[in-house]
Design an enzyme around this catalytic site. Structure first.
Site, PDB file in Angstrom:
ATOM      1  N   HIS A 211      -8.088  -0.953   8.767  1.00  0.00           N
ATOM      2  CA  HIS A 211      -7.093  -0.469   7.799  1.00  0.00           C
ATOM      3  C   HIS A 211      -7.320   1.042   7.636  1.00  0.00           C
ATOM      4  O   HIS A 211      -8.090   1.481   6.783  1.00  0.00           O
ATOM      5  CB  HIS A 211      -7.296  -1.232   6.486  1.00  0.00           C
ATOM      6  CG  HIS A 211      -6.379  -0.873   5.359  1.00  0.00           C
ATOM      7  ND1 HIS A 211      -5.307  -1.645   4.991  1.00  0.00           N
ATOM      8  CD2 HIS A 211      -6.392   0.163   4.479  1.00  0.00           C
ATOM      9  CE1 HIS A 211      -4.696  -1.116   3.944  1.00  0.00           C
ATOM     10  NE2 HIS A 211      -5.342   0.000   3.609  1.00  0.00           N
TER      11      HIS A 211
ATOM     12  N   ASN B 207      -1.025   5.176   4.960  1.00  0.00           N
ATOM     13  CA  ASN B 207      -1.641   4.419   6.045  1.00  0.00           C
ATOM     14  C   ASN B 207      -1.153   4.981   7.372  1.00  0.00           C
ATOM     15  O   ASN B 207      -0.131   5.656   7.441  1.00  0.00           O
ATOM     16  CB  ASN B 207      -1.202   2.949   5.983  1.00  0.00           C
ATOM     17  CG  ASN B 207      -1.564   2.285   4.687  1.00  0.00           C
ATOM     18  OD1 ASN B 207      -0.853   2.412   3.696  1.00  0.00           O
ATOM     19  ND2 ASN B 207      -2.663   1.585   4.671  1.00  0.00           N
TER      20      ASN B 207
ATOM     21  N   ASP C  35       0.837  -1.202   0.000  1.00  0.00           N
ATOM     22  CA  ASP C  35       0.000   0.000   0.000  1.00  0.00           C
ATOM     23  C   ASP C  35       0.872   1.252   0.000  1.00  0.00           C
ATOM     24  O   ASP C  35       0.520   2.272  -0.600  1.00  0.00           O
ATOM     25  CB  ASP C  35      -0.927  -0.009   1.229  1.00  0.00           C
ATOM     26  CG  ASP C  35      -2.221   0.755   0.998  1.00  0.00           C
ATOM     27  OD1 ASP C  35      -2.312   1.487   0.005  1.00  0.00           O
ATOM     28  OD2 ASP C  35      -3.144   0.624   1.820  1.00  0.00           O
TER      29      ASP C  35
ATOM     30  N   CYS D 190      -3.836   5.232  -1.987  1.00  0.00           N
ATOM     31  CA  CYS D 190      -4.453   4.432  -3.050  1.00  0.00           C
ATOM     32  C   CYS D 190      -4.514   5.314  -4.278  1.00  0.00           C
ATOM     33  O   CYS D 190      -5.168   6.349  -4.271  1.00  0.00           O
ATOM     34  CB  CYS D 190      -5.862   3.971  -2.675  1.00  0.00           C
ATOM     35  SG  CYS D 190      -6.722   3.141  -4.039  1.00  0.00           S
TER      36      CYS D 190
HETATM   37  P1  HMG Z   1      -8.902  -4.621 -16.840  1.00  0.00           P
HETATM   38  O1  HMG Z   1      -8.199  -3.812 -17.858  1.00  0.00           O
HETATM   39  O2  HMG Z   1     -10.384  -4.480 -16.704  1.00  0.00           O
HETATM   40  O3  HMG Z   1      -8.488  -6.158 -17.017  1.00  0.00           O
HETATM   41  O4  HMG Z   1      -8.230  -4.348 -15.455  1.00  0.00           O
HETATM   42  P2  HMG Z   1      -9.061  -7.300 -17.927  1.00  0.00           P
HETATM   43  O5  HMG Z   1      -9.461  -8.414 -17.029  1.00  0.00           O
HETATM   44  O6  HMG Z   1     -10.067  -6.752 -18.887  1.00  0.00           O
HETATM   45  O7  HMG Z   1      -7.750  -7.723 -18.723  1.00  0.00           O
HETATM   46  C1  HMG Z   1      -7.047  -6.800 -19.588  1.00  0.00           C
HETATM   47  C2  HMG Z   1      -5.611  -7.263 -19.785  1.00  0.00           C
HETATM   48  O8  HMG Z   1      -4.936  -7.185 -18.514  1.00  0.00           O
HETATM   49  C3  HMG Z   1      -5.464  -8.703 -20.228  1.00  0.00           C
HETATM   50  O9  HMG Z   1      -4.302  -8.759 -21.045  1.00  0.00           O
HETATM   51  C4  HMG Z   1      -5.188  -9.452 -18.953  1.00  0.00           C
HETATM   52  O10 HMG Z   1      -4.459 -10.645 -19.144  1.00  0.00           O
HETATM   53  C5  HMG Z   1      -4.365  -8.450 -18.208  1.00  0.00           C
HETATM   54  P3  HMG Z   1      -4.411  -8.870 -22.647  1.00  0.00           P
HETATM   55  O11 HMG Z   1      -5.240 -10.122 -22.873  1.00  0.00           O
HETATM   56  O12 HMG Z   1      -5.133  -7.616 -23.051  1.00  0.00           O
HETATM   57  O13 HMG Z   1      -2.996  -8.937 -23.045  1.00  0.00           O
HETATM   58  N1  HMG Z   1      -4.494  -8.652 -16.753  1.00  0.00           N
HETATM   59  C6  HMG Z   1      -3.467  -8.752 -15.890  1.00  0.00           C
HETATM   60  N2  HMG Z   1      -2.131  -8.691 -16.041  1.00  0.00           N
HETATM   61  C7  HMG Z   1      -1.358  -8.851 -14.940  1.00  0.00           C
HETATM   62  N3  HMG Z   1      -1.867  -9.054 -13.697  1.00  0.00           N
HETATM   63  C8  HMG Z   1      -3.189  -9.118 -13.506  1.00  0.00           C
HETATM   64  C9  HMG Z   1      -4.045  -8.953 -14.631  1.00  0.00           C
HETATM   65  N4  HMG Z   1      -5.381  -8.944 -14.759  1.00  0.00           N
HETATM   66  C10 HMG Z   1      -5.636  -8.768 -16.049  1.00  0.00           C
HETATM   67  N5  HMG Z   1      -3.685  -9.308 -12.255  1.00  0.00           N
HETATM   68  C11 HMG Z   1      -7.593  -5.024 -13.251  1.00  0.00           C
HETATM   69  C12 HMG Z   1      -8.686  -5.016 -14.282  1.00  0.00           C
HETATM   70  C13 HMG Z   1      -8.208  -5.488 -11.938  1.00  0.00           C
HETATM   71  C14 HMG Z   1      -6.500  -5.976 -13.681  1.00  0.00           C
HETATM   72  C15 HMG Z   1      -7.020  -3.586 -13.132  1.00  0.00           C
HETATM   73  O14 HMG Z   1      -8.090  -2.723 -12.938  1.00  0.00           O
HETATM   74  C16 HMG Z   1      -6.059  -3.428 -11.985  1.00  0.00           C
HETATM   75  O15 HMG Z   1      -4.982  -3.973 -12.006  1.00  0.00           O
HETATM   76  N6  HMG Z   1      -6.445  -2.672 -10.937  1.00  0.00           N
HETATM   77  C17 HMG Z   1      -5.632  -2.550  -9.743  1.00  0.00           C
HETATM   78  C18 HMG Z   1      -5.781  -1.205  -9.125  1.00  0.00           C
HETATM   79  C19 HMG Z   1      -5.013  -1.182  -7.840  1.00  0.00           C
HETATM   80  O16 HMG Z   1      -4.030  -1.881  -7.660  1.00  0.00           O
HETATM   81  N7  HMG Z   1      -5.445  -0.318  -6.902  1.00  0.00           N
HETATM   82  C20 HMG Z   1      -4.784  -0.182  -5.630  1.00  0.00           C
HETATM   83  C21 HMG Z   1      -4.964  -1.366  -4.735  1.00  0.00           C
HETATM   84  S1  HMG Z   1      -6.499  -1.332  -3.799  1.00  0.00           S
HETATM   85  C22 HMG Z   1      -6.151  -0.328  -2.434  1.00  0.00           C
HETATM   86  O17 HMG Z   1      -5.134   0.293  -2.358  1.00  0.00           O
HETATM   87  C23 HMG Z   1      -7.144  -0.294  -1.290  1.00  0.00           C
HETATM   88  C24 HMG Z   1      -6.681  -1.107  -0.066  1.00  0.00           C
HETATM   89  O18 HMG Z   1      -5.429  -0.635   0.402  1.00  0.00           O
HETATM   90  C25 HMG Z   1      -7.719  -0.988   1.071  1.00  0.00           C
HETATM   91  C26 HMG Z   1      -8.127   0.442   1.367  1.00  0.00           C
HETATM   92  O19 HMG Z   1      -7.249   1.289   1.651  1.00  0.00           O
HETATM   93  O20 HMG Z   1      -9.328   0.691   1.307  1.00  0.00           O
HETATM   94  C27 HMG Z   1      -6.544  -2.589  -0.423  1.00  0.00           C
HETATM   95 MG    MG Z   2      -5.140   1.074   1.684  1.00  0.00          MG
END
Ligand code: HMG
Ligand code: MG
Length: 297
Positions: free
Chosen positions: A206, A248, A15, A239
């Site tokens: 969190h 955090n 994070d 985030c």
């Molecule tokens: P998308 O573009 O909708 O993905 O993204 P898709 O499923 O349509 O796939 C598109 C392409 O991405 C495909 O490749 C997949 O294979 C590839 P292509 O066929 O076009 O060559 N792909 C991936 N590649 C590597 N790793 C993967 C993956 N998944 C699909 N896992 C997706 C959807 C979820 C992947 C994208 O939106 C994403 O990565 N989002 C992450 C955002 C993020 O990390 N945010 C921060 C974390 S959450 C947070 O901080 C909150 C927390 O701390 C709690 C709080 O504080 O509240 C947890």
């Molecule tokens: Mg967080």
């Protein structure tokens, strides 16, 4: 509050680093995580297997997890959004994966490009596959106390997501104050409702510290019986898909308060501080925790 055993889950390498503009070189990430493994921390979320285009700072997730020392008694976890992420996480042999979604629809869309209804089956499939591979799974609910796009979030939405995650088989749900808007009275009110349905040992807190409320929110949570808290060394973090979110609650500050309250974490404050100084140097800027400001004043 009775003296008791508290679990701190260190999320700085995930994070924290996910929201920093500096790309910390892989060997430095590994050295930092290894150093933290010897502080008494028992749990670290070391990276995330999300799409590297979305989070470039953690594009080296496989190399990091494959490269770290595995200290017995420490759980090495990573965030995964879907089956593709899980596949990468399993190839690197993480101990535990965390799945995540938001209580609010708009943040869920901005963060993972899916509606909440679309997200449930993805997380269920991912959780099932992780459990089948012998891993434990943790769940996050984001925007529990407020959404950057929608404002207030209803506790019914939080209950719905929490119930869904537990039904999928996650061992614990971490309640995310993604943008650091919660204040103590709200935390008390939300926990009063949630604890009527869920036992304390199924929930973790969190808090982000955007408005300086995180420590007060922890204190209220402790009074309500909560024993597991996520934090980030030096206060790194945020985030990137939640405008205005900042770090955090800082692990070093949290430890200071818990020690003062006579609570047991098993963490060595001096070793932890040395690890904070190490990553501060790599970031090339002062870390924002009160402890880090005080120790270098
Ligand atoms: P998308 O573009 O909708 O993905 O993204 P898709 O499923 O349509 O796939 C598109 C392409 O991405 C495909 O490749 C997949 O294979 C590839 P292509 O066929 O076009 O060559 N792909 C991936 N590649 C590597 N790793 C993967 C993956 N998944 C699909 N896992 C997706 C959807 C979820 C992947 C994208 O939106 C994403 O990565 N989002 C992450 C955002 C993020 O990390 N945010 C921060 C974390 S959450 C947070 O901080 C909150 C927390 O701390 C709690 C709080 O504080 O509240 C947890
Ligand atoms: Mg967080």
């Amino acid at each position: 509050i009775d003296p008791k055993k508290i679990t701190i889950k260190e999320v700085g390498p995930r994070d924290g680093l996910q929201n920093e503009s500096v790309f910390v070189p892989t060997p430095d990430k590994i050295a930092w995580i290894n150093q933290m493994s010897h502080t008494g921390l028992t749990y670290m979320e070391v990276t995330s297997f999300v799409h590297p285009k979305w989070i470039p700072a953690l594009a080296d997730a496989v190399e990091v997890v494959s490269g770290i020392e595995r200290v017995p008694g420490v759980t090495y976890a990573a965030l995964v959004p879907n089956a593709k992420g899980l596949e990468r996480a399993l190839s690197a042999q993480v101990d535990e994966v965390s799945v995540f979604m938001s209580a609010s629809e708009t943040h869920n869309l901005k963060n993972i490009n899916k509606t909440r209804e679309e997200t449930y089956p993805i997380l269920a499939e991912t959780t099932q596959a992780a459990l089948a591979a012998g891993k434990t799974v943790r769940g996050y609910v984001s925007t529990v106390f407020g959404c950057p796009y929608e404002g207030a979030v209803s506790v019914d939405d939080v209950i719905r997501v929490t119930e869904a995650l537990l039904a999928m088989g996650v061992s614990e749900v971490s309640l995310g104050d993604t943008i650091g808007v919660a204040q103590p009275r709200q935390v008390q009110e939300v926990l009063e409702v949630l604890l009527q349905r869920f036992p304390t040992d199924k929930l973790a807190m969190h808090f982000h510290d955007t408005r300086g409320m995180a420590m007060a929110n922890v204190l209220v949570s402790l009074e309500m019986g909560m024993t597991t808290f996520d934090s980030s060394l030096g206060g790194l973090g945020g985030c990137p898909y939640a405008p205005g979110a900042s770090g955090n609650i800082a692990t070093d500050d949290l430890l200071y308060m818990l020690n003062g309250l006579g609570m047991q974490t098993g963490i060595d404050a001096e070793k932890l501080q040395a690890a904070a100084l190490f990553i501060q140097e790599k970031m090339g800027r002062p870390l924002m925790s009160h402890n880090m400001q005080a120790c270098q004043a």
